[in-house]
Scaffold this motif. Structure first.
Motif, PDB file in Angstrom:
ATOM      1  N   MET A   1       0.838  -1.203   0.000  1.00  0.00           N
ATOM      2  CA  MET A   1       0.000   0.000   0.000  1.00  0.00           C
ATOM      3  C   MET A   1       0.873   1.254   0.000  1.00  0.00           C
ATOM      4  O   MET A   1       1.849   1.330   0.746  1.00  0.00           O
ATOM      5  CB  MET A   1      -0.929   0.009   1.219  1.00  0.00           C
ATOM      6  CG  MET A   1      -1.807   1.256   1.334  1.00  0.00           C
ATOM      7  SD  MET A   1      -2.807   1.286   2.831  1.00  0.00           S
ATOM      8  CE  MET A   1      -3.965  -0.022   2.483  1.00  0.00           C
ATOM      9  N   ILE A   3       0.975   5.276   0.762  1.00  0.00           N
ATOM     10  CA  ILE A   3       0.257   6.239   1.615  1.00  0.00           C
ATOM     11  C   ILE A   3       0.892   7.606   1.458  1.00  0.00           C
ATOM     12  O   ILE A   3       2.117   7.741   1.486  1.00  0.00           O
ATOM     13  CB  ILE A   3       0.316   5.804   3.096  1.00  0.00           C
ATOM     14  CG1 ILE A   3      -0.340   4.424   3.291  1.00  0.00           C
ATOM     15  CG2 ILE A   3      -0.344   6.842   3.999  1.00  0.00           C
ATOM     16  CD1 ILE A   3      -0.020   3.796   4.635  1.00  0.00           C
ATOM     17  N   ALA A  44      -0.127   7.425  -4.772  1.00  0.00           N
ATOM     18  CA  ALA A  44      -0.692   7.003  -3.493  1.00  0.00           C
ATOM     19  C   ALA A  44      -2.031   6.292  -3.680  1.00  0.00           C
ATOM     20  O   ALA A  44      -2.884   6.730  -4.445  1.00  0.00           O
ATOM     21  CB  ALA A  44      -0.870   8.202  -2.581  1.00  0.00           C
ATOM     22  N   THR A  45      -2.179   5.188  -2.972  1.00  0.00           N
ATOM     23  CA  THR A  45      -3.472   4.514  -2.951  1.00  0.00           C
ATOM     24  C   THR A  45      -4.335   5.010  -1.795  1.00  0.00           C
ATOM     25  O   THR A  45      -5.526   4.752  -1.755  1.00  0.00           O
ATOM     26  CB  THR A  45      -3.272   2.998  -2.818  1.00  0.00           C
ATOM     27  OG1 THR A  45      -2.486   2.734  -1.650  1.00  0.00           O
ATOM     28  CG2 THR A  45      -2.563   2.428  -4.038  1.00  0.00           C
ATOM     29  N   GLN A  46      -3.696   5.708  -0.835  1.00  0.00           N
ATOM     30  CA  GLN A  46      -4.431   6.275   0.290  1.00  0.00           C
ATOM     31  C   GLN A  46      -3.833   7.638   0.615  1.00  0.00           C
ATOM     32  O   GLN A  46      -2.657   7.745   0.971  1.00  0.00           O
ATOM     33  CB  GLN A  46      -4.349   5.351   1.514  1.00  0.00           C
ATOM     34  CG  GLN A  46      -5.202   5.826   2.694  1.00  0.00           C
ATOM     35  CD  GLN A  46      -5.229   4.807   3.822  1.00  0.00           C
ATOM     36  OE1 GLN A  46      -4.633   3.744   3.720  1.00  0.00           O
ATOM     37  NE2 GLN A  46      -5.916   5.127   4.897  1.00  0.00           N
ATOM     38  N   ILE A  47      -4.639   8.669   0.478  1.00  0.00           N
ATOM     39  CA  ILE A  47      -4.208  10.031   0.803  1.00  0.00           C
ATOM     40  C   ILE A  47      -4.832  10.416   2.141  1.00  0.00           C
ATOM     41  O   ILE A  47      -6.047  10.326   2.317  1.00  0.00           O
ATOM     42  CB  ILE A  47      -4.621  11.029  -0.291  1.00  0.00           C
ATOM     43  CG1 ILE A  47      -3.941  10.660  -1.628  1.00  0.00           C
ATOM     44  CG2 ILE A  47      -4.237  12.453   0.110  1.00  0.00           C
ATOM     45  CD1 ILE A  47      -4.363  11.531  -2.787  1.00  0.00           C
ATOM     46  N   ILE A  48      -3.991  10.839   3.080  1.00  0.00           N
ATOM     47  CA  ILE A  48      -4.456  11.150   4.433  1.00  0.00           C
ATOM     48  C   ILE A  48      -4.336  12.648   4.681  1.00  0.00           C
ATOM     49  O   ILE A  48      -3.237  13.202   4.698  1.00  0.00           O
ATOM     50  CB  ILE A  48      -3.655  10.351   5.477  1.00  0.00           C
ATOM     51  CG1 ILE A  48      -3.914   8.858   5.285  1.00  0.00           C
ATOM     52  CG2 ILE A  48      -4.030  10.784   6.890  1.00  0.00           C
ATOM     53  CD1 ILE A  48      -3.081   7.978   6.171  1.00  0.00           C
TER      54      ILE A  48
END
Length: 418
Positions: A1, A3, A44-48
């Motif tokens: 993943m 991030i 990115a597969t997950q942006i926080i």
């Protein structure tokens, strides 16, 4: 993943070039691949994006109890480690507060295997003596070889002075760390809370500060004679700080910790006979708390521990005299320390200590594994049961106004967010 942390303020006083600077951080397959003012999110597969997001190296707690094996109703290893991850801790030192106690290498292997594939790393302590009965040394070298980071008969003082001497001498052969809980049980007698005005007023049997200090003085004399490495967990009195400060001036290899609740609360909390405030060592006086805080700021006290101890309703919701000692503390630790010390000092305290226990220290640099804690240091919260992730709910911080919230943590190519 992959991030991407957006607009994260980095808190790392050891790296002045990025300390308190706002940066984007890209993590690919568990590795920090880029730290920059602005990073586009296509990889990115997950942006926080989180309000007032701050990032530091992952935190470590030097004193945690769960329950498994033997007391799974208090807490399992799996949920305990999830609680730690949600509370910002990527490494924990696990107390041997289980049944049967870990006094051999297979016991340590069991604990390590039960913690595999979790975000938070578990570093177990073995007992110092067989069955933690204070008679014969346990399999110290064998346990070290399979991952034990120290030796501790949990909350049980070493009554035999010669046994402590031999343990300190023997463990020098492999750089082992000996724990000695600071309590003289004969001085303690039947005491259950701090001896002083409050105990007298409430009619509760008291434990004099002398019970802790006398044991520490003895241990330090033995350390000076035998050499070795000694850790004194969860000190609670002003004179204990002075004794350890003097020992460090002599060059003795001694470290110590204090529990968060002994900094935050005093024995006046006992006036409601709430068993959540029954802990060992007991809550002491305001003067003691001030001295402990001063000891942290001066560096005499090495670590702050949550002394996280989950207990069931049946073990706590009984007559005060009969209630078990202990409070949970992982979930409230950062927010409570933040009130007392501010965010930078709190983060410094929670990120130090790995070297003492032989745990690999993370680095916040490109190309290094991501071992990070995500938090907001400024938001005030009222700590309630909704903030508790532990199976047991015995927290003395319930309904207290604290400062700061933890968003979660990243480690071992995993992310856990609240």
């Amino acid at each position: 993943m992959n991030i991407l942390l957006k607009s994260a303020t980095i808190v790392n006083s050891n790296q002045k070039d990025i300390h308190l600077k706002e940066r984007d951080i890209l993590i690919e397959d568990g590795i920090i691949s880029k730290i920059a003012d602005k990073i586009e999110g296509e990889k990115a597969t997950q942006i926080i994006r989180l309000e007032n997001l701050h990032v530091s190296l992952g935190w470590m707690d030097t004193g945690v109890s769960f329950g498994e094996p033997g007391h799974e109703d208090r807490e399992t290893i799996e949920n305990g480690l999830l609680t730690a991850a949600k509370s910002g801790f990527t490494d924990i030192i696990l107390n041997p507060n289980v049944h049967p106690v870990p006094d051999s290498s297979p016991d340590i292997v069991f604990l390590k295997n039960a913690a595999k594939n979790q975000l938070t790393n578990l570093h177990p302590l073995g007992t110092l003596t067989m069955n933690a009965d204070g008679e014969d040394l346990a399999e110290l070298f064998d346990m070290k070889n399979v991952g034990a980071v120290g030796y501790y008969d949990y909350k049980l003082p070493i009554k035999n002075s010669n046994l402590l001497k031999i343990a300190l001498q023997y463990t020098q052969n492999f750089n082992g760390l000996v724990f000695s809980f600071p309590l003289d049980t004969q001085i303690k007698g039947k005491g259950i809370v701090n001896e002083g005005e409050v105990s007298t007023k409430l009619g509760l049997k008291g434990i004099p500060a002398l019970a802790e200090e006398l044991q520490i003085a003895r241990d330090l004399f033995i350390l000076e004679y035998a050499g070795g490495r000694l850790h004194i967990p969860t000190i609670s009195t002003a004179n204990s700080v002075s004794l350890i400060a003097e020992a460090k001036k002599k060059g003795l290899n001694v470290s110590c910790s204090v529990a968060v609740h002994n900094l935050f609360f005093t024995d006046t909390e006992l006036e409601g006979f709430d068993s959540d405030f029954k802990v060992m060592p007991p809550l002491r006086t305001k003067e003691d708390s001030k001295a402990l805080l001063k000891g942290i700021k001066s560096g005499v006290i090495d670590f702050v521990s949550t002394d996280h101890t989950p207990l069931t309703i049946e073990e706590k919701r009984v007559e005060f005299d009969n209630a078990n000692y202990g409070t949970i503390g992982l979930e409230s630790a950062f927010s409570a320390l933040n009130v007392l010390l501010g965010a930078e000092k709190t983060v410094n305290l929670l990120t130090q200590g790995r070297r003492t226990f032989g745990v690999t220290e993370p680095v916040l640099l490109e190309g290094q594994a991501a071992n990070l804690t995500l938090f907001d240091p400024d938001t005030k919260i009222k700590f309630t049961e909704e903030h508790i992730y532990s199976t047991s709910k015995n927290s003395m911080f319930l309904n207290r106004t604290l400062k700061g919230r933890v968003y979660g943590s990243i480690n071992n190519s995993k992310i856990v967010l609240n």
